[in-house]
Design a protein around this motif. Sequence first.
Motif, PDB file in Angstrom:
ATOM      1  N   LYS A  48       0.861  -1.251   0.023  1.00 35.77           N
ATOM      2  CA  LYS A  48       0.102   0.388   0.139  1.00 35.77           C
ATOM      3  C   LYS A  48       0.789   1.627  -0.707  1.00 35.77           C
ATOM      4  O   LYS A  48       1.717   1.090   0.377  1.00 35.77           O
ATOM      5  CB  LYS A  48      -1.320   0.555   1.266  1.00 35.77           C
ATOM      6  N   GLN A  68      -7.838   3.267  -5.615  1.00 40.28           N
ATOM      7  CA  GLN A  68      -8.487   3.993  -4.737  1.00 40.28           C
ATOM      8  C   GLN A  68      -8.079   2.844  -3.762  1.00 40.28           C
ATOM      9  O   GLN A  68      -8.475   4.364  -2.554  1.00 40.28           O
ATOM     10  CB  GLN A  68      -9.858   3.428  -5.131  1.00 40.28           C
ATOM     11  N   GLN A  69      -7.635   1.705  -3.604  1.00 40.42           N
ATOM     12  CA  GLN A  69      -6.758   1.642  -2.645  1.00 40.42           C
ATOM     13  C   GLN A  69      -5.445   1.579  -2.230  1.00 40.42           C
ATOM     14  O   GLN A  69      -4.736   1.239  -1.197  1.00 40.42           O
ATOM     15  CB  GLN A  69      -6.717  -0.598  -2.577  1.00 40.42           C
TER      16      GLN A  69
END
Length: 92
Positions: A48, A68-69
């Motif tokens: 991430k 989006q993540q």
Amino acid sequence: MTHLVTIAPAQLSFAVHEGETVLEAALRNGIDFPNRCRQGVCTSCVCKLTSGEVRYAEPQPLTELDKQQQFTYCCLAYPCTDLVLHHPFIRG
């Protein structure tokens, strides 16, 4: 140009050279970085993105949901800036 990548929560940092992916640099620095296919398919190297910016060679591997993540495919990602990435299974 060289960019500094930090992997949280392990707080491991390493330099990524121009033309080198995040995964290539991590392995060069002796970091036990999860990887298998090195083609953006198996997702074992996905982190991430906490801060910074990466680029990919075409075709763009990220789906809209990945974006989006804040997912980063480290086997295909070239840093544009210093990065902070999160991967829960990388240990210092």
